[in-house]
Each structure stands twice: as C-alpha cells, then as structure tokens.
Scaffold this motif. Structure first.
Motif, PDB file in Angstrom:
ATOM      1  N   UNK A 149       0.832  -1.204   0.000  1.00 34.95           N
ATOM      2  CA  UNK A 149       0.000   0.000   0.000  1.00 34.95           C
ATOM      3  C   UNK A 149       0.869   1.258   0.000  1.00 34.95           C
ATOM      4  N   UNK A 150       0.730   2.127  -1.005  1.00 39.69           N
ATOM      5  CA  UNK A 150       1.500   3.378  -1.026  1.00 39.69           C
ATOM      6  C   UNK A 150       1.137   4.270   0.162  1.00 39.69           C
ATOM      7  N   UNK A 151       2.121   5.069   0.580  1.00 36.63           N
ATOM      8  CA  UNK A 151       1.866   6.026   1.647  1.00 36.63           C
ATOM      9  C   UNK A 151       2.322   5.574   3.018  1.00 36.63           C
ATOM     10  N   UNK A 152       2.776   4.333   3.141  1.00 33.84           N
ATOM     11  CA  UNK A 152       3.286   3.830   4.423  1.00 33.84           C
ATOM     12  C   UNK A 152       4.807   3.889   4.431  1.00 33.84           C
ATOM     13  N   UNK A 153       5.404   3.374   3.383  1.00 30.93           N
ATOM     14  CA  UNK A 153       6.851   3.468   3.130  1.00 30.93           C
ATOM     15  C   UNK A 153       7.022   4.299   1.862  1.00 30.93           C
ATOM     16  N   UNK A 176       5.701   3.122  11.085  1.00 30.48           N
ATOM     17  CA  UNK A 176       4.839   2.342  11.971  1.00 30.48           C
ATOM     18  C   UNK A 176       3.543   3.076  12.255  1.00 30.48           C
ATOM     19  N   UNK A 177       3.619   4.398  12.394  1.00 27.80           N
ATOM     20  CA  UNK A 177       2.413   5.183  12.642  1.00 27.80           C
ATOM     21  C   UNK A 177       1.442   5.092  11.461  1.00 27.80           C
ATOM     22  N   UNK A 178       1.979   5.218  10.239  1.00 28.14           N
ATOM     23  CA  UNK A 178       1.135   5.101   9.046  1.00 28.14           C
ATOM     24  C   UNK A 178       0.587   3.679   8.898  1.00 28.14           C
ATOM     25  N   UNK A 179       1.425   2.697   9.206  1.00 31.35           N
ATOM     26  CA  UNK A 179       0.981   1.304   9.103  1.00 31.35           C
ATOM     27  C   UNK A 179      -0.135   1.022  10.092  1.00 31.35           C
ATOM     28  N   UNK A 180       0.036   1.468  11.333  1.00 36.68           N
ATOM     29  CA  UNK A 180      -1.003   1.249  12.340  1.00 36.68           C
ATOM     30  C   UNK A 180      -2.316   1.906  11.914  1.00 36.68           C
ATOM     31  N   UNK A 181      -2.199   3.122  11.379  1.00 36.86           N
ATOM     32  CA  UNK A 181      -3.408   3.849  10.993  1.00 36.86           C
ATOM     33  C   UNK A 181      -4.153   3.121   9.874  1.00 36.86           C
ATOM     34  N   UNK A 182      -3.398   2.680   8.841  1.00 39.66           N
ATOM     35  CA  UNK A 182      -4.078   2.022   7.723  1.00 39.66           C
ATOM     36  C   UNK A 182      -4.604   0.649   8.136  1.00 39.66           C
ATOM     37  N   UNK A 204       6.707 -11.834   9.385  1.00 40.88           N
ATOM     38  CA  UNK A 204       7.030 -12.330  10.717  1.00 40.88           C
ATOM     39  C   UNK A 204       7.458 -11.236  11.689  1.00 40.88           C
ATOM     40  N   UNK A 205       8.160 -10.227  11.209  1.00 38.81           N
ATOM     41  CA  UNK A 205       8.670  -9.194  12.099  1.00 38.81           C
ATOM     42  C   UNK A 205       7.778  -7.962  12.173  1.00 38.81           C
ATOM     43  N   UNK A 206       6.636  -8.000  11.503  1.00 36.18           N
ATOM     44  CA  UNK A 206       5.743  -6.852  11.546  1.00 36.18           C
ATOM     45  C   UNK A 206       5.179  -6.652  12.948  1.00 36.18           C
ATOM     46  N   UNK A 207       5.028  -5.414  13.318  1.00 34.72           N
ATOM     47  CA  UNK A 207       4.380  -5.082  14.583  1.00 34.72           C
ATOM     48  C   UNK A 207       2.922  -4.789  14.287  1.00 34.72           C
ATOM     49  N   UNK A 208       2.042  -5.641  14.792  1.00 33.11           N
ATOM     50  CA  UNK A 208       0.605  -5.548  14.501  1.00 33.11           C
ATOM     51  C   UNK A 208      -0.175  -5.564  15.809  1.00 33.11           C
ATOM     52  N   UNK A 209      -1.183  -4.734  15.897  1.00 37.22           N
ATOM     53  CA  UNK A 209      -2.097  -4.776  17.041  1.00 37.22           C
ATOM     54  C   UNK A 209      -3.141  -5.849  16.749  1.00 37.22           C
ATOM     55  N   UNK A 210      -2.894  -7.066  17.212  1.00 35.29           N
ATOM     56  CA  UNK A 210      -3.772  -8.183  16.900  1.00 35.29           C
ATOM     57  C   UNK A 210      -5.091  -8.127  17.666  1.00 35.29           C
ATOM     58  N   UNK A 211      -5.251  -7.139  18.536  1.00 36.70           N
ATOM     59  CA  UNK A 211      -6.555  -6.963  19.183  1.00 36.70           C
ATOM     60  C   UNK A 211      -7.626  -6.594  18.159  1.00 36.70           C
ATOM     61  N   UNK A 212      -7.205  -6.098  16.987  1.00 35.83           N
ATOM     62  CA  UNK A 212      -8.144  -5.716  15.945  1.00 35.83           C
ATOM     63  C   UNK A 212      -8.763  -6.916  15.232  1.00 35.83           C
ATOM     64  N   UNK A 213      -8.168  -8.091  15.420  1.00 33.72           N
ATOM     65  CA  UNK A 213      -8.534  -9.248  14.605  1.00 33.72           C
ATOM     66  C   UNK A 213      -8.888 -10.453  15.477  1.00 33.72           C
ATOM     67  N   UNK A 214      -9.567 -11.409  14.855  1.00 33.02           N
ATOM     68  CA  UNK A 214      -9.956 -12.638  15.548  1.00 33.02           C
ATOM     69  C   UNK A 214      -8.919 -13.742  15.407  1.00 33.02           C
ATOM     70  N   UNK A 215      -8.160 -13.712  14.303  1.00 38.46           N
ATOM     71  CA  UNK A 215      -7.157 -14.731  14.017  1.00 38.46           C
ATOM     72  C   UNK A 215      -5.847 -14.032  13.686  1.00 38.46           C
ATOM     73  N   UNK A 216      -4.761 -14.470  14.298  1.00 41.01           N
ATOM     74  CA  UNK A 216      -3.425 -13.971  13.969  1.00 41.01           C
ATOM     75  C   UNK A 216      -2.953 -14.689  12.703  1.00 41.01           C
ATOM     76  N   UNK A 217      -2.519 -13.921  11.701  1.00 35.94           N
ATOM     77  CA  UNK A 217      -2.059 -14.510  10.449  1.00 35.94           C
ATOM     78  C   UNK A 217      -0.614 -14.147  10.171  1.00 35.94           C
ATOM     79  N   UNK A 218       0.228 -15.156   9.913  1.00 32.82           N
ATOM     80  CA  UNK A 218       1.657 -14.938   9.714  1.00 32.82           C
ATOM     81  C   UNK A 218       2.133 -15.651   8.449  1.00 32.82           C
ATOM     82  N   UNK A 219       2.857 -14.915   7.587  1.00 33.64           N
ATOM     83  CA  UNK A 219       3.569 -15.517   6.457  1.00 33.64           C
ATOM     84  C   UNK A 219       4.906 -16.017   6.996  1.00 33.64           C
TER      85      UNK A 219
END
Length: 374
Positions: A149-153, A176-182, A204-219
């Motif tokens: 997604x453009x606009x994060x990096x 990280x701020x842009x990533x969290x927002x999107x 694997x190394x992404x910082x994600x707020x998994x409280x937003x989701x029901x299932x944690x998904x990892x590549x």
C-alpha cells in the motif's frame, strides 16, 4: 475504482524477507493452540491478471484446479488471494461449492489507499454472503500493507518501497504510525461488511495490534535445523490468546532453498532476455517436499488454526528440462510445475504437473482427513 493492478511473485516475496523492521510487541496471555492437529490444511491459490497473455487468469482452469485441490491434494481449505473482485469472488464461490473452507484475502498492490479499501469492502461483502449461505469462510483484510500500500513506506511501487526499506530510506517511527493507521482503517472496513472471523497476513517481524482481529495470520519462512526452534518462534504469536494461522509457508525447488527462506526466489536474473537462473543451482523437488512436510509436522504438533502451503501454481515461472539455466521453476514456491507447449513463446498454452511436494502434502492431508472422518 481504478483498474486493479497486479504484482508478480518476485516483487511480492521481496517484502517477506526485507530487513527486520521491528520486534513484535506481544502481550502476556494464554497460548491459543487447541491441542493436537491443525483445524484447516490448505494451499494458497493466487488470482490475478497474469504476467503475459499466456498466463492470464482463466475461470475454466480455476474450476479444474479447485477440484484438484479438494480431490487430489486432499486439502480442506484454500487461501484465495490476489486482485480483481470478479476473479476473487468467482474463485471463492467455486471453493464454497466444493465444500472447502475459504480464507479470502484481497491484495491490491500500488493502488491509492481509498481504492484498496473499496476493493477490500467489495470482497468482504461477498464473503459475508457466502458465510450467511452456510459456507465456511474467514476474511483477511490484506497482506503486508507496508509493502503493498503506497503512503506507508516511501515509493510509488512495490519495488521502490523494497529498495527504500533495504537502503534505510524511511523513518521507522513514521512508517509504523502510518501502518497502524491504515491497518486500523482496513480492520474497521472489514468489520463493517463481514461478521465472521477477521484476520490479516503479516510478515514475521511486523508489529501488529492483533486486538483488531480474531485470528493472527503470519507468512512464515523461517529456517531452523531443529523443529523445537520453530515451535519456540511460533509460540510468541500464541500469546495473544487467539488462533494462529500460517497464511504462507514453503520454499523453492533447489538445494539450499530452505536456508534462503523468503528470498529463495532471488536467484533469477530478470534483466536478461530470456530470464535465467543465476549461478549453478541444483534442482531438487525432494528438498522442497521435505521442507514443507517438516513444517507441516510442526504446525500439526502445535494444534494451530490453519496452515496454507505457498502456492498451488506459478504460471510465470515455467519448468524446462532442456537447459537448467532457464528452469525458472527452481525459483518457484509452487507445489506444481508449469509446462509450456512452446517454451520460448510468452503466449504459449501451458499446463501444470505435480511436484514431489504436491504428492507429499497430499499424503499428509489425506491421512488427516481419514483421522478426522466421523
């Protein structure tokens, strides 16, 4: 909405193995594994416009492939991913018709954020219709947003963003701020249209707020000699107290590929015409098969929610037997090999044939089906 834009697998996988950006911050909490055995075993099926006219998406081919995934691979799930609402929904509908569990994951690359969210919403509404009709379906709001997604990096394209990441041409805090927002926006859109289990596929190394989701998904593309090291690494994702889905796992088809992890594809000189393999790789379907089945054993032992082998077919990486330099399938993660009728013609018809990895997974998936049969 603007015309959906495709992304080739070399570009996409670059993100999975780019520099480690942040250590995942995990909360204290109970592990979410539910005992022995995976709940869903499947394969990633990518839809898209295709790299050339010869590799363009085909509804008839898709229907045949979905039947194979169920009847010959013995998978009970399929990760339908890629871009194009019509392609995604047609494939998900076919999988539902065949009784497969659906992990629907739209991935629109290099499009404006508003278009990405609209694409997401359309797919989510269709997933909800399938769910209400009785299909088994989970919905993922996307994959590795910082890459796609453009606009994060900084960077207009995937390759631009990867280059900037590798060179350090970005502000980690701002990124990280842009990533969290999107990610939060995408989760909100997903919740607004879909009432089932919601997820996201992270590197694997992404910082994600998994409280937003029901299932944690990892590549997942780690390499360890000892399976205990895989278990130790994966356990950190269970600390959220939520099911863990391995949204991608696999390796390429040559000796040494597992050690290269998510960068296994990076053995092709794409600047040459025709493209060719760099160095003197040794093709090994056995290496690929052993890696996938070993990882699957780990996931089974941990009782994870799902594991999706990456991937069913890669049409733009054809196999050639006449000259190993042009056997692009060595750089492919797919469990089938693409065979072109006319190897030098981009428009040539093609078909796939199973690799050792296909047969190895089919045996393990088949045994699991027997164990779980009523």
């Amino acid at each position: 909405m603007e015309k959906t834009k495709g992304i080739n697998r070399a570009q996409f996988l670059a993100g999975a193995a780019a520099l480690g950006l942040s250590a995942a911050v995990l909360p204290a909490g109970p592990a979410a594994a539910t005992g022995r055995g995976l709940r869903h075993r499947g394969v990633v099926y990518t839809v898209g416009e295709g790299e050339t006219p010869g590799t363009a998406w085909s509804a008839a081919r898709m229907r045949r492939d979905i039947r194979v995934i169920r009847d010959r691979l013995h998978a009970d799930a399929v990760d339908v991913t890629g871009d194009g609402v019509e392609r995604l929904t047609a494939t998900a509908a076919e999988a539902a018709e065949r009784g497969l569990h659906i992990w629907l994951q739209p991935t629109l690359a290099d499009a404006p954020q508003r278009d990405t969210l609209e694409h997401l919403a359309e797919c989510g509404r269709f997933a909800e219709r399938l769910r209400r009709q009785g299909a088994s379906v989970d919905f993922s709001v996307g994959c590795e947003f910082w890459l796609l997604v453009p606009g994060i990096v900084p960077g207009e394209t995937v390759l631009d963003r990867v280059r900037n990441m590798v060179k350090g041409n970005f502000d980690p805090v701002r990124m990280q701020r842009h990533l969290d927002r999107f990610t939060a926006r995408a989760a909100a859109v997903g919740r607004s249209v879909f009432r089932g289990k919601l997820s996201y596929a992270a590197a694997q190394d992404d910082k994600v707020d998994w409280r937003l989701f029901d299932v944690v998904g990892i590549d997942y593309y780690s390499y360890f000699h000892q399976r205990s090291d895989h278990v130790r690494e994966l356990r950190r994702y269970l600390c959220w107290g939520k099911p863990l889905a391995i949204t991608e796992f696999g390796t390429c088809t040559y000796v040494g590929a597992p050690e290269a992890g998510g960068m296994g594809w990076d053995v092709v000189d794409y600047d040459k015409d025709p493209q060719e393999i760099k160095g003197h790789l040794v093709r090994s379907e056995h290496t690929q098969a052993a890696c996938l089945t070993g990882l699957l054993d780990v996931f089974e032992s941990m009782g994870l929610y799902a594991a999706m082998a990456f991937e069913f077919v890669t049409p733009d990486a054809p196999h050639r037997t006449d000259n190993p330099r042009y056997d692009l399938d060595m750089a492919s993660y797919s469990i089938t090999k693409t065979i072109k009728d006319r190897p030098d013609d981009p428009r040539s018809p093609w078909h796939w044939e199973p690799k050792e990895a296909f047969h190895a997974l089919a045996r393990q998936y088949g045994r699991a089906c027997i164990r779980q049969a009523p």
